[in-house]
Design a protein around this motif. Sequence first.
Motif, PDB file in Angstrom:
ATOM      1  N   ILE A   1       0.801  -1.226   0.000  1.00 27.08           N
ATOM      2  CA  ILE A   1       0.000   0.000   0.000  1.00 27.08           C
ATOM      3  C   ILE A   1       0.834   1.277   0.000  1.00 27.08           C
ATOM      4  CG2 ILE A   1      -1.909  -1.157   1.179  1.00 27.08           C
ATOM      5  CD1 ILE A   1      -1.056   0.396   3.737  1.00 27.08           C
ATOM      6  N   VAL A   2       2.169   1.162   0.064  1.00 31.39           N
ATOM      7  CA  VAL A   2       2.993   2.348   0.274  1.00 31.39           C
ATOM      8  C   VAL A   2       2.892   3.345  -0.881  1.00 31.39           C
ATOM      9  CG1 VAL A   2       5.145   1.460  -0.734  1.00 31.39           C
ATOM     10  CG2 VAL A   2       5.237   3.082   1.197  1.00 31.39           C
ATOM     11  N   LEU A   3       2.613   2.860  -2.103  1.00 38.19           N
ATOM     12  CA  LEU A   3       2.471   3.751  -3.256  1.00 38.19           C
ATOM     13  C   LEU A   3       1.041   4.270  -3.431  1.00 38.19           C
ATOM     14  CD1 LEU A   3       4.649   2.118  -6.069  1.00 38.19           C
ATOM     15  CD2 LEU A   3       5.028   4.311  -4.944  1.00 38.19           C
ATOM     16  N   GLN A   4       0.185   3.964  -2.474  1.00 35.76           N
ATOM     17  CA  GLN A   4      -1.223   4.377  -2.517  1.00 35.76           C
ATOM     18  C   GLN A   4      -1.911   3.897  -3.808  1.00 35.76           C
ATOM     19  OE1 GLN A   4      -0.219   8.604  -1.809  1.00 35.76           O
ATOM     20  NE2 GLN A   4      -1.344   8.418   0.121  1.00 35.76           N
ATOM     21  N   PRO A   5      -1.894   2.587  -4.042  1.00 45.08           N
ATOM     22  CA  PRO A   5      -2.484   2.048  -5.278  1.00 45.08           C
ATOM     23  C   PRO A   5      -4.003   2.096  -5.253  1.00 45.08           C
ATOM     24  CG  PRO A   5      -1.863   0.260  -3.830  1.00 45.08           C
ATOM     25  CD  PRO A   5      -1.370   1.520  -3.173  1.00 45.08           C
ATOM     26  N   GLU A   6      -4.596   1.957  -6.431  1.00 47.39           N
ATOM     27  CA  GLU A   6      -6.051   1.873  -6.545  1.00 47.39           C
ATOM     28  C   GLU A   6      -6.558   0.472  -6.222  1.00 47.39           C
ATOM     29  OE1 GLU A   6      -8.227   4.365  -7.276  1.00 47.39           O
ATOM     30  OE2 GLU A   6      -6.503   5.712  -7.150  1.00 47.39           O
ATOM     31  N   ILE A   7      -5.699  -0.527  -6.464  1.00 48.35           N
ATOM     32  CA  ILE A   7      -6.073  -1.933  -6.309  1.00 48.35           C
ATOM     33  C   ILE A   7      -4.981  -2.626  -5.515  1.00 48.35           C
ATOM     34  CG2 ILE A   7      -6.573  -4.104  -7.508  1.00 48.35           C
ATOM     35  CD1 ILE A   7      -7.175  -2.309 -10.025  1.00 48.35           C
ATOM     36  N   VAL A   8      -5.389  -3.451  -4.523  1.00 45.61           N
ATOM     37  CA  VAL A   8      -4.426  -4.272  -3.794  1.00 45.61           C
ATOM     38  C   VAL A   8      -4.845  -5.727  -3.942  1.00 45.61           C
ATOM     39  CG1 VAL A   8      -3.304  -4.770  -1.596  1.00 45.61           C
ATOM     40  CG2 VAL A   8      -3.958  -2.411  -2.143  1.00 45.61           C
ATOM     41  N   LEU A   9      -3.906  -6.552  -4.373  1.00 46.33           N
ATOM     42  CA  LEU A   9      -4.155  -7.976  -4.609  1.00 46.33           C
ATOM     43  C   LEU A   9      -3.490  -8.794  -3.504  1.00 46.33           C
ATOM     44  CD1 LEU A   9      -3.227  -7.909  -8.400  1.00 46.33           C
ATOM     45  CD2 LEU A   9      -5.504  -7.628  -7.415  1.00 46.33           C
ATOM     46  N   PHE A  10      -4.215  -9.749  -2.967  1.00 44.33           N
ATOM     47  CA  PHE A  10      -3.712 -10.601  -1.889  1.00 44.33           C
ATOM     48  C   PHE A  10      -3.718 -12.054  -2.355  1.00 44.33           C
ATOM     49  CE2 PHE A  10      -5.658  -6.912  -0.005  1.00 44.33           C
ATOM     50  CZ  PHE A  10      -4.885  -6.591   1.106  1.00 44.33           C
ATOM     51  N   ASP A  11      -2.575 -12.718  -2.242  1.00 46.53           N
ATOM     52  CA  ASP A  11      -2.493 -14.136  -2.572  1.00 46.53           C
ATOM     53  C   ASP A  11      -2.357 -14.931  -1.275  1.00 46.53           C
ATOM     54  OD1 ASP A  11      -2.236 -16.566  -3.797  1.00 46.53           O
ATOM     55  OD2 ASP A  11      -0.222 -16.213  -4.576  1.00 46.53           O
ATOM     56  N   GLU A  12      -3.467 -15.525  -0.835  1.00 45.71           N
ATOM     57  CA  GLU A  12      -3.506 -16.330   0.393  1.00 45.71           C
ATOM     58  C   GLU A  12      -2.886 -15.585   1.585  1.00 45.71           C
ATOM     59  OE1 GLU A  12      -5.120 -19.024   0.687  1.00 45.71           O
ATOM     60  OE2 GLU A  12      -5.248 -19.975  -1.290  1.00 45.71           O
ATOM     61  N   PRO A  13      -3.475 -14.465   1.999  1.00 42.82           N
ATOM     62  CA  PRO A  13      -2.866 -13.654   3.066  1.00 42.82           C
ATOM     63  C   PRO A  13      -2.795 -14.354   4.416  1.00 42.82           C
ATOM     64  CG  PRO A  13      -5.092 -12.882   2.580  1.00 42.82           C
ATOM     65  CD  PRO A  13      -4.722 -13.863   1.506  1.00 42.82           C
ATOM     66  N   ASN A  14      -3.619 -15.388   4.642  1.00 41.96           N
ATOM     67  CA  ASN A  14      -3.627 -16.080   5.938  1.00 41.96           C
ATOM     68  C   ASN A  14      -2.846 -17.390   5.924  1.00 41.96           C
ATOM     69  OD1 ASN A  14      -6.628 -14.789   5.532  1.00 41.96           O
ATOM     70  ND2 ASN A  14      -5.750 -14.350   7.525  1.00 41.96           N
ATOM     71  N   SER A  15      -2.228 -17.697   4.803  1.00 36.42           N
ATOM     72  CA  SER A  15      -1.521 -18.963   4.678  1.00 36.42           C
ATOM     73  C   SER A  15      -0.391 -19.074   5.702  1.00 36.42           C
ATOM     74  CB  SER A  15      -0.930 -19.090   3.272  1.00 36.42           C
ATOM     75  OG  SER A  15      -0.171 -20.269   3.141  1.00 36.42           O
ATOM     76  N   GLY A  16      -0.366 -20.190   6.428  1.00 39.05           N
ATOM     77  CA  GLY A  16       0.698 -20.462   7.377  1.00 39.05           C
ATOM     78  C   GLY A  16       0.577 -19.748   8.709  1.00 39.05           C
ATOM     79  N   LEU A  17      -0.532 -19.057   8.942  1.00 38.46           N
ATOM     80  CA  LEU A  17      -0.695 -18.297  10.180  1.00 38.46           C
ATOM     81  C   LEU A  17      -1.622 -19.038  11.145  1.00 38.46           C
ATOM     82  CD1 LEU A  17      -1.192 -14.680   8.762  1.00 38.46           C
ATOM     83  CD2 LEU A  17       0.943 -15.786   9.473  1.00 38.46           C
TER      84      LEU A  17
END
Length: 262
Positions: A156-172
């Motif tokens: 998010i550091v570049l303030q994008p319009e779209i953020v894509l998540f690939d399995e954000p909870n994997s391994g947690l």
Amino acid sequence: MSEPIISLRGVSKAFGDLVVLDDVDLDIPAGQTTAIIGPSGTGKSVLLKHIVGLLHPDAGHVFVEGVDVTTVSEAELYEVRKSMGMLFQNGALFDAMSTGDNIALPLRHHTSLSEAEIRARVEEVLEMVELPGLYDRPTSALSGGQRKRVGLARAIVLQPEIVLFDEPNSGLDPLTSDTIDRLIVRMKETLGVTFLVITHDIVSAAHIADHIAMLHRGKVEAFAPTAEFLRSTSPVVRRFLQRNLDLDATTAGGAPRLPHLD
């Protein structure tokens, strides 16, 4: 549903005899969180790679903010990608760099900000992901959950319009997974951007998503607002929901975290 910011039209993709995506039509609404769920091997990550232009379909088109990423030049695709941030499954951090330097990479590559301005922006997003004061922390010293949050900060550091998540909870573990879910919900509300989450975790999807789509055998089996999706009468959807809720209950040692399906 708001206007789509990402649209797939008749997208098909095969690897040899294996058909992974089969004439997929899907609209991702702007300013909301959409989760794409399904068992492993159903084409979720392949679909994501088509959106960012890493794969090209055998047939069909993918539009991102009105741009057909299946036909544009590499230079045009580069500009489209600048409007997107991505949280990779494993975080994709560089352990030889500090936490702050990992997050600062896109700013140093894509902007002309001074080092002081870069540090201020990185400190700001570290606050957003609840990791204040960790700029100089060695990345190798971070826990798994912290690494995911640092990856989110970089996305998010570049303030994008779209953020894509690939399995954000994997391994947690469940507690850390809940923390990531809470951050996703809060940041979508705060930043007003579009989140697209690839996951096999229906519990997480139900907590974070405004809409849920399910892929099955290369096709969109169902796509609806979350509450409506959870009431789906599709046998495929019902089996997936029940199987994953049973697994969640077993892992948690009690009732599933999503008790309101029926």
